[in-house]
Write an enzyme that holds these catalytic residues in place. Structure first.
Site, PDB file in Angstrom:
ATOM      1  N   ARG A  29       0.813  -1.226   0.000  1.00 19.45           N
ATOM      2  CA  ARG A  29       0.000   0.000   0.000  1.00 19.45           C
ATOM      3  C   ARG A  29       0.847   1.279   0.000  1.00 19.45           C
ATOM      4  O   ARG A  29       0.349   2.363  -0.246  1.00 19.45           O
ATOM      5  CB  ARG A  29      -0.952  -0.018   1.216  1.00 19.45           C
ATOM      6  CG  ARG A  29      -2.061  -1.039   1.085  1.00 19.45           C
ATOM      7  CD  ARG A  29      -2.753  -1.341   2.423  1.00 19.45           C
ATOM      8  NE  ARG A  29      -1.977  -2.254   3.265  1.00 19.45           N
ATOM      9  CZ  ARG A  29      -2.359  -2.700   4.459  1.00 19.45           C
ATOM     10  NH1 ARG A  29      -3.508  -2.306   4.963  1.00 19.45           N
ATOM     11  NH2 ARG A  29      -1.598  -3.532   5.150  1.00 19.45           N
TER      12      ARG A  29
ATOM     13  N   ASN B  92      42.019  23.785  -5.826  1.00 15.70           N
ATOM     14  CA  ASN B  92      42.435  22.523  -5.193  1.00 15.70           C
ATOM     15  C   ASN B  92      42.455  21.337  -6.154  1.00 15.70           C
ATOM     16  O   ASN B  92      42.884  20.258  -5.782  1.00 15.70           O
ATOM     17  CB  ASN B  92      41.506  22.193  -4.015  1.00 15.70           C
ATOM     18  CG  ASN B  92      40.066  22.012  -4.443  1.00 15.70           C
ATOM     19  OD1 ASN B  92      39.613  22.636  -5.392  1.00 15.70           O
ATOM     20  ND2 ASN B  92      39.348  21.146  -3.756  1.00 15.70           N
TER      21      ASN B  92
ATOM     22  N   ALA C 251      45.763  41.677  -3.716  1.00 14.05           N
ATOM     23  CA  ALA C 251      44.477  41.415  -4.376  1.00 14.05           C
ATOM     24  C   ALA C 251      44.690  41.026  -5.836  1.00 14.05           C
ATOM     25  O   ALA C 251      45.590  41.535  -6.495  1.00 14.05           O
ATOM     26  CB  ALA C 251      43.605  42.655  -4.295  1.00 14.05           C
TER      27      ALA C 251
END
Ligand code: UD1
Ligand code: MG
Length: 457
Positions: free
Chosen positions: A16, A386, A423
Site C-alpha cells: 500500500r 584545489n 588582491a
C-alpha cells in the site's frame, strides 16, 4: 521479573506504500520506522530481540546491524507465519515475548513497559495492546463478550458490518507467554478473506483453551498508528515531529514555529538555543547552548558549540565551534572543522577545511582541502584552486595571513605566517612568512588613448 523476548515483524513489502523502498525502511523524522521501533524496544529489559525479515532482508539487516537477531520469512504468508520463523530461536524459552510491528514507529518504550506490567499483573497468557480510534478503518477490531472480556480479534476485511462499528482496535503489539505462543501458533489457519495466517487469531485459540487473555487499553491512539500508506506516513511524521519539538522546548530550547521546524530524533540541543522557521537538523547532530539557527538552514551530522549563529545556510558532517557566525547563504561541506570565533559570510563554500580561531572569510569564497590557521582574513572572492582535473591538493594558510580580494591560491601551496597576498594574485608558489606576494600583471595606462583613436563617425 521473568525473561523477556521481543519479536519485531518487518518482512512485508508494504504494497500500500506503492514504493521501491521496503515499508519498514521508510523514514519518519529521518529515521527508518523499524529503527524507531528497535530503539524503543532496546531500552526495555529484553534478553533477545528477533526481527523477522523478508522483503529487503539485507537492507533491513544493514540498517539494524547487531542490535537484533534475524529470522528470515522467505514468503510472506501473514503475521502468524512471520512469528513462526522465530520458533527455532525462541520456542524453548521460558518467559514473556512482546511482538511489535515494524510499521508502528510512534510506539513508546513506556507504553510497552506498561503492557508487560499489565500482562504480568493479570497473570495472562496473552495481552493485547489496544486503543480507541476515531476512525478504525483498516485495523483489527477487539471483540469483547457481555462481561467485557476479550473474545477475539477480527480483521477489518473479515469483519461484519456490526463488528466494523467497534472502535477499539488491535495496535499490533502483544505480550505472550513465550512457550504457549509457539504452541498456539501452529493451530492458526489461513481460512480468511486474505488467505493469510493472522497472528491475532492466537488470541481466540488461547481463549478457547481456557487461558487468560487480557487487553491493555492505551489512552493515546496516535502513538499506536500503523503506517500502511503515505497518508499515514505523513501523519506519523507530524506526530513524531511534535513529540520531538515539544521535548526540546521543555528542555529550554526556543522553537519559533514548531510546525515548520524539523529535528531528528537523535539530535541534542542545549538550553537557550533559538531555532527559526524552516530549519532541518538531522542525524546525530549535537548543538550547544545560546545558538541561533535558521531561518531556513539545514544542519546534518554536525557538532556545534555555544553562542554560534547559522543563518540561511547548510552544514554537513562538520565540527563548528563556539561564537561562530555563519551565513546567510554559506555552505559547510563534510569534514570541515571551524574553530571558535570564526566568521563565514555570504556565498562562502567550505569543504574539508580547517578554519582556525578568529579567522574570517566574509564574502564569496571557495575554501576546499585547506588548513587555515588562526586570525586569517580571506578577502572577497578568494579561491583555493584545489583540483587539477584528476587530483585534489592541499592549501595551507598559516596564522595571521591576509589574502587580498579575488586571489587564486593554486594548490599545493603554503602561505607562510603573517604573509600578505595582494588582491587579484594567482599564487602558484609558496609565500614565505611576513612576505607580500604579488602575482598579477602590472597595470599600464595609455594616456590620451581615446583622443588618438581614429574613429570614423
Ligand atoms: C496488522 C494486524 C491488525 C492490526 C494492525 C495494527 C494482522 C493480521 N493484522 O494489520 O489486527 O490492527 O496490524 O497496525 O496481524 N509482516 C510480516 N510478514 C507477513 C505479513 C506482515 O513480517 O507475512 C509484517 C509487516 O512488515 C508489518 C507488520 O507485520 O510490519 C504488520 O503487517 P501489515 O500488513 O501492516 O498488517 P496490518 O494490515 O496493518
Ligand atoms: Mg500495518
Amino acid at each position: 521479573m521473568s525473561n523477556r523476548y521481543a519479536i519485531i515483524l518487518a518482512a512485508g513489502q508494504g504494497t500500500r506504500m506503492k514504493s521501491k523502498l521496503y515499508k519498514v525502511l521508510h523514514p519518519v523524522c529521518g529515521k527508518p520506522m523499524v529503527q524507531h521501533v528497535i530503539d524503543q524496544v532496546k531500552s526495555l529489559n529484553i534478553n533477545e530481540i528477533v526481527t523477522i525479515v523478508g522483503h529487503g532482508a539485507e537492507k533491513v539487516k544493514e540498517q539494524l546491524g547487531d542490535s537484533s537477531q534475524y529470522a528470515l520469512q522467505a514468503e510472506q504468508l501473514g503475521t502468524a507465519h512471520a512469528v513462526l520463523q522465530a520458533e527455532g530461536m525462541l520456542a524453548d524459552k521460558e518467559g514473556v515475548t512482546i511482538v511489535v510491528c515494524g510499521d508502528t514507529p510512534l510506539i513508546k518504550a513506556e507504553t510497552m513497559e506498561a503492557l508487560f506490567k499489565h500482562h504480568e499483573e493479570t497473570n495472562a497468557k496473552a495481552t493485547i495492546l489496544t486503543a480507541r480510534a476515531d476512525d478504525p478503518t483498516g485495523y483489527g477490531r477487539i471483540v469483547r463478550n457481555e462481561e467485557g472480556f476479550v473474545e477475539k480479534i477480527v480483521e477489518h476485511k473479515d469483519a461484519t458490518e456490526q463488528e466494523r462499528m467497534i472502535t477499539e482496535i488491535n495496535t499490533g503489539t502483544y505480550c505472550f507467554d513465550n512457550k504457549m505462543l509457539f504452541e498456539a501458533i501452529h493451530n492458526v489457519s489461513n481460512d480468511n478473506v486474505q488467505g493469510e495466517y493472522y497472528l491475532p487469531d492466537v488470541i481466540e485459540i488461547m481463549k478457547n483453551q481456557g487461558e487468560i487473555v487480557s487487553a491493555y487499553v492505551t489512552e493515546t491512539f496516535a502513538e499506536t498508528l500503523g503506517v500502511n500508506d503515505r497518508v499515514a506516513l505523513a501523519e506519523a511524521e507530524r506526530t513524531m515531529k511534535k513529540r520531538i519539538n515539544e521535548f526540546h522546548m521543555r528542555n529550554g530550547v526556543s522553537i519559533i514555529d514548531p510546525d515548520n521546524t524539523y529535528i531528528g530524533p537523535d539530535v541534542k540541543i542545549g538550553q537557550d538555543t533559538v531555532i527559526f522557521p524552516g530549519t532541518m537538523i538531522s542525524g546525530s547532530t549535537v548543538i550547544g547552548s545560546d545558538c541561533q539557527l535558521g531561518p531556513n538552514s539545514e544542519i546534518s551530522e554536525c557538532e556545534i558549540g555555544n553562542n554560534t549563529v547559522i543563518r540561511q545556510s547548510a552544514a554537513y558532517s562538520s565540527k563548528i565551534g563556539s561564537e561562530v557566525n555563519i551565513g546567510p547563504f554559506a555552505h559547510i561541506r563534510p569534514d570541515s572543522a571551524i574553530h571558535d570565533e570564526v566568521k563565514i559570510g555570504n556565498f562562502v563554500e567550505i569543504k574539508k577545511a580547517v578554519f582556525g580561531k578568529g579567522s574570517k572569510a566574509s564574502h564569496l569564497s571557495y575554501i576546499g582541502d585547506a588548513e587555515v590557521g588562526a586570525d586569517v582574513n580571506i578577502g572577497c572572492g578568494s579561491i583555493t584552486v584545489n583540483y587539477d582535473g584528476k587530483n585534489k591538493f592541499l592549501t595551507k594558510i598559516e596564522d595571521g595571513v591576509f589574502i587580498g580580494c579575488n586571489s587564486n591560491l593554486v594548490a599545493p601551496v603554503t602561505i607562510g605566517k603573517g604573509a600578505y597576498v595582494a588582491a587579484g594574485s594567482t599564487i602558484t608558489e609558496d609565500v614565505p612568512g611576513e612576505a607580500l606576494a604579488l602575482a598579477r600583471a602590472r597595470q599600464v595606462n595609455k594616456e590620451d588613448y581615446v583622443g588618438k583613436m581614429n574613429v570614423k563617425k
